[in-house]
Design a protein around this motif. Structure first.
Motif, PDB file in Angstrom:
ATOM      1  N   HIS A  85      16.428 -27.783  -3.874  1.00  0.00           N
ATOM      2  CA  HIS A  85      17.311 -27.826  -2.320  1.00  0.00           C
ATOM      3  C   HIS A  85      16.587 -28.312  -1.295  1.00  0.00           C
ATOM      4  N   TYR A  86      15.503 -28.219  -1.239  1.00  0.00           N
ATOM      5  CA  TYR A  86      14.645 -28.670  -0.072  1.00  0.00           C
ATOM      6  C   TYR A  86      14.463 -30.427  -0.186  1.00  0.00           C
ATOM      7  N   LEU A  87      14.353 -30.674  -1.467  1.00  0.00           N
ATOM      8  CA  LEU A  87      14.186 -32.061  -1.961  1.00  0.00           C
ATOM      9  C   LEU A  87      15.636 -32.704  -1.443  1.00  0.00           C
ATOM     10  N   ALA A  88      16.534 -32.114  -1.810  1.00  0.00           N
ATOM     11  CA  ALA A  88      17.965 -32.880  -1.449  1.00  0.00           C
ATOM     12  C   ALA A  88      18.114 -32.889   0.101  1.00  0.00           C
ATOM     13  N   ASP A  89      17.738 -31.943   0.690  1.00  0.00           N
ATOM     14  CA  ASP A  89      17.551 -32.266   2.255  1.00  0.00           C
ATOM     15  C   ASP A  89      16.932 -33.322   2.594  1.00  0.00           C
ATOM     16  N   LEU A  90      15.975 -33.663   1.864  1.00  0.00           N
ATOM     17  CA  LEU A  90      14.704 -34.980   2.143  1.00  0.00           C
ATOM     18  C   LEU A  90      15.731 -36.201   2.016  1.00  0.00           C
ATOM     19  N   LEU A  91      16.468 -36.222   0.893  1.00  0.00           N
ATOM     20  CA  LEU A  91      17.209 -37.348   0.593  1.00  0.00           C
ATOM     21  C   LEU A  91      18.068 -37.602   1.526  1.00  0.00           C
ATOM     22  N   ALA A  92      18.924 -36.343   1.851  1.00  0.00           N
ATOM     23  CA  ALA A  92      19.902 -36.525   2.865  1.00  0.00           C
ATOM     24  C   ALA A  92      19.518 -36.859   4.259  1.00  0.00           C
ATOM     25  N   ALA A  93      18.368 -36.731   4.762  1.00  0.00           N
ATOM     26  CA  ALA A  93      18.005 -37.603   5.709  1.00  0.00           C
ATOM     27  C   ALA A  93      18.088 -39.036   5.951  1.00  0.00           C
ATOM     28  N   SER A  94      18.236 -39.437   4.808  1.00  0.00           N
ATOM     29  CA  SER A  94      18.191 -40.996   4.862  1.00  0.00           C
ATOM     30  C   SER A  94      19.760 -41.662   4.511  1.00  0.00           C
ATOM     31  N   HIS A  95      20.763 -40.449   4.401  1.00  0.00           N
ATOM     32  CA  HIS A  95      21.913 -40.822   3.864  1.00  0.00           C
ATOM     33  C   HIS A  95      22.988 -40.114   4.558  1.00  0.00           C
ATOM     34  N   GLN A  96      22.813 -40.364   5.884  1.00  0.00           N
ATOM     35  CA  GLN A  96      23.950 -39.840   6.857  1.00  0.00           C
ATOM     36  C   GLN A  96      24.127 -38.304   6.622  1.00  0.00           C
ATOM     37  N   LYS A  97      22.984 -37.686   6.407  1.00  0.00           N
ATOM     38  CA  LYS A  97      22.930 -36.280   6.442  1.00  0.00           C
ATOM     39  C   LYS A  97      23.756 -35.539   4.951  1.00  0.00           C
ATOM     40  N   GLN A  98      23.977 -36.554   4.186  1.00  0.00           N
ATOM     41  CA  GLN A  98      24.489 -36.136   2.890  1.00  0.00           C
ATOM     42  C   GLN A  98      23.765 -36.206   1.718  1.00  0.00           C
ATOM     43  N   CYS A  99      23.409 -35.338   1.144  1.00  0.00           N
ATOM     44  CA  CYS A  99      22.683 -35.413  -0.239  1.00  0.00           C
ATOM     45  C   CYS A  99      23.296 -36.323  -1.348  1.00  0.00           C
ATOM     46  N   PRO A 100      22.588 -37.547  -1.807  1.00  0.00           N
ATOM     47  CA  PRO A 100      23.493 -38.040  -2.833  1.00  0.00           C
ATOM     48  C   PRO A 100      23.494 -37.382  -4.005  1.00  0.00           C
TER      49      PRO A 100
END
Length: 312
Positions: A85-100
């Motif tokens: 889940h923390y990795l999902a947050d990491l990706l979301a930071a580059s994706h308009q705060k939405q996890c891909p």
């Protein structure tokens, strides 16, 4: 530290053993009352913990067939889920705060083990595609069998054997591969003796009533799962140095770090190697504090371009 799991983690609070037993009736054989009269299991009983994991995987992650060979690592699922889940947050930071989500996200799990826990949790929580790797042929065979035996997993998880133990990425990352994330739970002991001593302390604590956070206890473990020459720091240094060769194929390199003192030298090393970003994310489950380190050779602008190219 609040001691709480990630907000998206399914495993908040006490286990609902009644619900888990309905999903996995086998679990009822291991239930017993605690001093307060509430149902629990004996967390020093490996068979009970293995059955609890089977129930959790069936109840939350659609896994009906899960079994590991005797002596292999039986991991604590709540803490493993937190990493995902923390990795999902990491990706979301580059994706308009939405996890891909979905198959467009490709993840490499280094040292997936016989249990295949991270690919299971990540694929079922976010629909990501995983490649798991391991140097142990029994672990590779078992993880592959788990993936192939479950309809929820067989199109999302592949397992590759790392045949050259001195390498981490070479040989398992193919020239045309692209990974958005790598993850790893490295062996953190420096010798077999150190690993055995830690295991003995764990069992003594359990059997003498010393308070433990059951959601964070590992059980079993093969040599390659528990220790390597030089311990955790040596493993992470090797990973960091090799990651340079895959700077354009992999967006984020990440690993758990069990020893706080290892964070600073790895931060300094990846910076010297040319990483443009490095983040340390603290996690806490109960009394246990852990952390993950993530680095990338791409700038923040390049991450935005990556997200647009692969996740849109």
């Amino acid at each position: 530290m609040s001691g709480k799991l990630h907000p998206n983690n399914f495993h908040q609070g006490r286990y609902d053993l009644a619900a888990l037993s309905r999903t996995c009736p086998e679990l009822t054989m291991f239930l017993r009352p605690n001093p307060k009269g509430d149902q629990t299991i004996d967390f020093s009983d490996e068979k009970a913990v293995l059955c609890l994991n089977k129930a959790l995987l069936a109840h939350f992650y659609h896994v009906q067939h899960w079994q590991i060979p005797p002596g292999y690592l039986c991991p604590p699922i709540p803490g493993r889920a937190d990493y995902i889940h923390y990795l999902a947050d990491l990706l979301a930071a580059s994706h308009q705060k939405q996890c891909p989500t979905g198959k467009k996200v490709h993840v490499l799990d280094i040292g997936t083990g016989a249990n295949c826990i991270y690919p299971i949790i990540g694929s079922q929580s976010y629909g990501w595609q995983f490649v798991g790797t391991d140097i142990d042929p029994v672990a590779v065979k078992t993880a592959s069998l788990i993936a192939q035996s479950n309809s929820a997993l067989n199109k999302l998880i592949k397992v590759r054997q790392q045949k050259e133990s001195e390498y981490i990425f070479k040989g398992v990352v193919k020239p045309k591969d692209r990974f958005d994330l790598t993850l790893c739970n490295p062996p953190f002991h420096a010798s077999m003796q150190e690993a055995q001593a830690a295991s003995q302390r764990k069992w003594q604590n359990l059997n003498t009533g010393v308070k433990q956070n059951a959601s964070q206890l590992n059980f079993g473990g093969q040599q390659c799962e528990l220790w390597c020459p030089g311990g955790e720091l040596a493993f992470l240094e090797c990973m960091a140095k090799e990651s340079v060769d895959y700077a354009e194929q992999i967006c984020w390199f990440t690993s758990l770090v069990s020893k706080k003192d290892n964070i600073k030298p790895i931060q300094q090393l990846v910076k010297r190697l040319g990483a443009k970003q490095c983040e340390v994310i603290n996690m806490s489950q109960g009394q246990k504090i852990s952390r993950l380190i993530a680095w990338s050779f791409l700038s923040k602008d390049e991450h935005l371009q990556w997200a647009q190219a692969y996740w849109s």
